[in-house]
Design a protein around this motif. Structure first.
Motif, short mmCIF file in Angstrom:
data_model
loop_
_atom_site.label_atom_id
_atom_site.label_comp_id
_atom_site.label_asym_id
_atom_site.label_seq_id
_atom_site.Cartn_x
_atom_site.Cartn_y
_atom_site.Cartn_z
N UNK A 10 -4.44 15.48 3.07
CA UNK A 10 -4.54 16.69 2.32
C UNK A 10 -3.23 16.77 1.33
N UNK A 11 -2.78 15.43 1.09
CA UNK A 11 -1.66 15.61 0.16
C UNK A 11 -2.15 14.96 -1.12
N UNK A 12 -3.10 15.00 -1.65
CA UNK A 12 -3.81 14.69 -2.80
C UNK A 12 -5.01 15.22 -2.97
N UNK B 142 0.94 -1.23 -0.07
CA UNK B 142 0.05 -0.05 -0.03
C UNK B 142 0.88 1.11 -0.03
N UNK B 143 1.77 1.13 0.65
CA UNK B 143 2.83 2.31 0.85
C UNK B 143 3.40 2.75 -0.51
N UNK B 144 3.96 1.27 -1.17
CA UNK B 144 4.48 1.61 -2.72
C UNK B 144 3.33 2.10 -3.74
N UNK B 145 2.11 1.97 -3.44
CA UNK B 145 1.03 2.38 -4.25
C UNK B 145 0.91 3.86 -4.06
N UNK B 146 1.08 4.35 -2.63
CA UNK B 146 0.87 5.84 -2.37
C UNK B 146 1.93 6.56 -3.00
N UNK B 147 3.37 5.95 -2.88
CA UNK B 147 4.50 6.81 -3.59
C UNK B 147 4.18 6.74 -4.83
N UNK B 148 3.93 5.87 -5.52
CA UNK B 148 3.40 5.82 -7.14
C UNK B 148 2.66 7.10 -7.36
N UNK B 149 1.56 7.19 -6.62
CA UNK B 149 0.56 8.00 -7.01
C UNK B 149 1.20 9.53 -6.80
N UNK B 150 1.90 9.83 -5.93
CA UNK B 150 2.64 11.03 -5.74
C UNK B 150 3.68 11.29 -6.81
N UNK B 151 4.42 10.46 -7.02
CA UNK B 151 5.33 10.24 -7.96
C UNK B 151 5.02 10.45 -9.38
N UNK B 152 3.71 9.94 -9.97
CA UNK B 152 3.39 10.13 -11.33
C UNK B 152 2.71 11.33 -11.25
#
Length: 91
Positions: free
Chosen positions: A63-65, A10-20
């Motif tokens: 609040x990050x997205x 789940x953390x990797x998915x969140x990081x991918x969301x912010x990265x992309x």
């Protein structure tokens, strides 16, 4: 058949969301499909869409997205159907 041990966390998915969403030259918003394809290790990217949605909801609540529906920002509680993801203006 998908091996659950090869699924991203789940953390990797969140990081991918912010990265992309934050890539230079990226569109103002991105689709969940773009995120799922970026973290998929094989052709089964569609099975990652529920993880992307959960991650997007957590990031929006923090609040990050920003979640968009029909081009307008919505709260996590209002999210239904097709949506897009974007970073807050200060990000």
């Amino acid at each position: 058949m998908t091996d659950s041990s090869s699924r991203p966390s789940e953390e990797a998915v969140e990081a991918a969301i912010l990265s992309v969403a934050g890539q230079p030259g990226a569109a103002k918003t991105v689709t969940p499909e773009e995120i799922a394809r970026s973290v998929a290790t094989g052709p089964d990217w569609q099975s990652l869409l529920p993880s992307v949605r959960r991650g997007a909801l957590r990031l929006a609540e923090a609040g990050r997205l920003i979640l968009y529906r029909k081009g307008k920002p919505v709260t996590p509680a209002e999210l239904r159907g097709v949506y897009r993801l974007g970073l807050p203006p200060e990000a």
